[in-house]
Design a protein around this motif. Structure first.
Motif, PDB file in Angstrom:
ATOM      1  N   MET A  92       0.829  -1.203   0.000  1.00 33.09           N
ATOM      2  CA  MET A  92       0.000   0.000   0.000  1.00 33.09           C
ATOM      3  C   MET A  92       0.870   1.263   0.000  1.00 33.09           C
ATOM      4  O   MET A  92       0.604   2.213  -0.744  1.00 33.09           O
ATOM      5  N   GLN A  93       1.916   1.271   0.796  1.00 36.42           N
ATOM      6  CA  GLN A  93       2.802   2.433   0.858  1.00 36.42           C
ATOM      7  C   GLN A  93       3.542   2.628  -0.462  1.00 36.42           C
ATOM      8  O   GLN A  93       3.684   3.752  -0.944  1.00 36.42           O
ATOM      9  N   LEU A  94       4.009   1.534  -1.041  1.00 32.99           N
ATOM     10  CA  LEU A  94       4.706   1.613  -2.324  1.00 32.99           C
ATOM     11  C   LEU A  94       3.756   2.096  -3.425  1.00 32.99           C
ATOM     12  O   LEU A  94       4.143   2.886  -4.284  1.00 32.99           O
ATOM     13  N   ALA A  95       2.519   1.643  -3.370  1.00 30.97           N
ATOM     14  CA  ALA A  95       1.521   2.060  -4.352  1.00 30.97           C
ATOM     15  C   ALA A  95       1.305   3.562  -4.304  1.00 30.97           C
ATOM     16  O   ALA A  95       1.145   4.212  -5.336  1.00 30.97           O
ATOM     17  N   ARG A  96       1.315   4.138  -3.117  1.00 31.69           N
ATOM     18  CA  ARG A  96       1.151   5.588  -2.982  1.00 31.69           C
ATOM     19  C   ARG A  96       2.349   6.347  -3.550  1.00 31.69           C
ATOM     20  O   ARG A  96       2.188   7.383  -4.178  1.00 31.69           O
ATOM     21  N   VAL A  97       3.541   5.829  -3.305  1.00 26.58           N
ATOM     22  CA  VAL A  97       4.750   6.506  -3.779  1.00 26.58           C
ATOM     23  C   VAL A  97       4.772   6.568  -5.312  1.00 26.58           C
ATOM     24  O   VAL A  97       5.033   7.618  -5.891  1.00 26.58           O
ATOM     25  N   TYR A  98       4.488   5.452  -5.963  1.00 29.18           N
ATOM     26  CA  TYR A  98       4.582   5.379  -7.420  1.00 29.18           C
ATOM     27  C   TYR A  98       3.233   5.509  -8.118  1.00 29.18           C
ATOM     28  O   TYR A  98       3.154   5.392  -9.343  1.00 29.18           O
ATOM     29  N   LYS A  99       2.174   5.742  -7.352  1.00 30.44           N
ATOM     30  CA  LYS A  99       0.827   5.886  -7.889  1.00 30.44           C
ATOM     31  C   LYS A  99       0.447   4.683  -8.751  1.00 30.44           C
ATOM     32  O   LYS A  99       0.067   4.805  -9.915  1.00 30.44           O
ATOM     33  N   LEU A 100       0.576   3.525  -8.147  1.00 28.34           N
ATOM     34  CA  LEU A 100       0.246   2.257  -8.788  1.00 28.34           C
ATOM     35  C   LEU A 100      -0.868   1.572  -8.012  1.00 28.34           C
ATOM     36  O   LEU A 100      -1.209   1.974  -6.908  1.00 28.34           O
ATOM     37  N   SER A 101      -1.370   0.502  -8.560  1.00 22.59           N
ATOM     38  CA  SER A 101      -2.353  -0.313  -7.873  1.00 22.59           C
ATOM     39  C   SER A 101      -1.632  -1.308  -6.962  1.00 22.59           C
ATOM     40  O   SER A 101      -0.567  -1.831  -7.305  1.00 22.59           O
ATOM     41  N   ARG A 102      -2.225  -1.574  -5.813  1.00 27.48           N
ATOM     42  CA  ARG A 102      -1.642  -2.580  -4.911  1.00 27.48           C
ATOM     43  C   ARG A 102      -1.633  -3.943  -5.591  1.00 27.48           C
ATOM     44  O   ARG A 102      -0.721  -4.747  -5.397  1.00 27.48           O
ATOM     45  N   ASN A 103      -2.646  -4.200  -6.397  1.00 28.21           N
ATOM     46  CA  ASN A 103      -2.720  -5.483  -7.104  1.00 28.21           C
ATOM     47  C   ASN A 103      -1.591  -5.613  -8.126  1.00 28.21           C
ATOM     48  O   ASN A 103      -1.045  -6.702  -8.327  1.00 28.21           O
ATOM     49  N   THR A 104      -1.246  -4.525  -8.766  1.00 24.54           N
ATOM     50  CA  THR A 104      -0.133  -4.539  -9.717  1.00 24.54           C
ATOM     51  C   THR A 104       1.165  -4.890  -9.000  1.00 24.54           C
ATOM     52  O   THR A 104       1.951  -5.715  -9.476  1.00 24.54           O
ATOM     53  N   ILE A 105       1.374  -4.285  -7.857  1.00 31.83           N
ATOM     54  CA  ILE A 105       2.598  -4.557  -7.093  1.00 31.83           C
ATOM     55  C   ILE A 105       2.632  -6.005  -6.635  1.00 31.83           C
ATOM     56  O   ILE A 105       3.667  -6.671  -6.723  1.00 31.83           O
ATOM     57  N   ALA A 106       1.503  -6.522  -6.167  1.00 32.05           N
ATOM     58  CA  ALA A 106       1.438  -7.919  -5.732  1.00 32.05           C
ATOM     59  C   ALA A 106       1.753  -8.856  -6.903  1.00 32.05           C
ATOM     60  O   ALA A 106       2.480  -9.850  -6.746  1.00 32.05           O
ATOM     61  N   LYS A 107       1.235  -8.531  -8.063  1.00 27.00           N
ATOM     62  CA  LYS A 107       1.483  -9.344  -9.255  1.00 27.00           C
ATOM     63  C   LYS A 107       2.966  -9.314  -9.620  1.00 27.00           C
ATOM     64  O   LYS A 107       3.569 -10.347  -9.934  1.00 27.00           O
ATOM     65  N   TRP A 108       3.567  -8.115  -9.560  1.00 30.24           N
ATOM     66  CA  TRP A 108       4.994  -7.997  -9.861  1.00 30.24           C
ATOM     67  C   TRP A 108       5.825  -8.792  -8.869  1.00 30.24           C
ATOM     68  O   TRP A 108       6.825  -9.414  -9.248  1.00 30.24           O
ATOM     69  N   LYS A 109       5.441  -8.779  -7.604  1.00 27.74           N
ATOM     70  CA  LYS A 109       6.205  -9.508  -6.589  1.00 27.74           C
ATOM     71  C   LYS A 109       6.143 -11.008  -6.847  1.00 27.74           C
ATOM     72  O   LYS A 109       7.122 -11.730  -6.627  1.00 27.74           O
ATOM     73  N   LYS A 110       5.017 -11.501  -7.327  1.00 30.01           N
ATOM     74  CA  LYS A 110       4.904 -12.920  -7.678  1.00 30.01           C
ATOM     75  C   LYS A 110       5.804 -13.265  -8.861  1.00 30.01           C
ATOM     76  O   LYS A 110       6.408 -14.335  -8.896  1.00 30.01           O
ATOM     77  N   GLN A 111       5.855 -12.370  -9.844  1.00 34.79           N
ATOM     78  CA  GLN A 111       6.636 -12.635 -11.053  1.00 34.79           C
ATOM     79  C   GLN A 111       8.127 -12.418 -10.867  1.00 34.79           C
ATOM     80  O   GLN A 111       8.940 -13.189 -11.374  1.00 34.79           O
ATOM     81  N   TYR A 112       8.504 -11.340 -10.171  1.00 35.64           N
ATOM     82  CA  TYR A 112       9.907 -10.945 -10.091  1.00 35.64           C
ATOM     83  C   TYR A 112      10.532 -11.036  -8.707  1.00 35.64           C
ATOM     84  O   TYR A 112      11.732 -10.914  -8.558  1.00 35.64           O
ATOM     85  N   GLY A 113       9.696 -11.156  -7.689  1.00 34.11           N
ATOM     86  CA  GLY A 113      10.216 -11.097  -6.324  1.00 34.11           C
ATOM     87  C   GLY A 113      10.450 -12.388  -5.757  1.00 34.11           C
ATOM     88  O   GLY A 113      11.175 -13.162  -5.460  1.00 34.11           O
TER      89      GLY A 113
END
Length: 113
Positions: A92-113
């Motif tokens: 949620m905090q990262l989403a605010r910084v980069y103005k992204l969706s939390r779901n997008t970040i979660a998806k990226w973490k599954k793929q790249y993290g």
């Protein structure tokens, strides 16, 4: 709708585009952009930062429109996820910084993290 990370095979020469734009239309902002423009190649995050520096006007309509049409390459995604680890942010905090969706970040973490 499930989106996949787009593999970019041919990218525009953003360095040349922004260099010309700054020299012709915004010569007063040349010093602000100098450090970014000295890089060998520009990633998506660099381009977003240049846009913020050059076009200071921020209205909610244009910001929303621009956010919908952003795309991030693998290098930028990894930088964003590294920023999250370095600063110990949750999604949620990262989403605010980069103005992204939390779901997008979660998806990226599954793929790249």
């Amino acid at each position: 709708m499930d989106r996949k990370v787009q593999k970019i095979t041919s990218m525009p020469n953003y360095k040349s585009i922004y260099k010309d734009m700054i020299e012709q239309k915004f010569p007063d902002k040349l010093n602000d952009c100098k450090k970014i423009m000295e890089k060998a190649s520009l990633c998506a995050l660099d381009i977003i930062l240049l846009n913020k520096i050059i076009f200071l006007e921020k209205t909610s309509d244009t910001e929303l429109f621009n956010q919908r049409h952003r795309s991030y390459d693998e290098k930028s995604i990894i930088k964003i996820l590294d920023y999250q680890k370095k600063h110990e942010l949750n999604n949620m905090q990262l989403a605010r910084v980069y103005k992204l969706s939390r779901n997008t970040i979660a998806k990226w973490k599954k793929q790249y993290g």
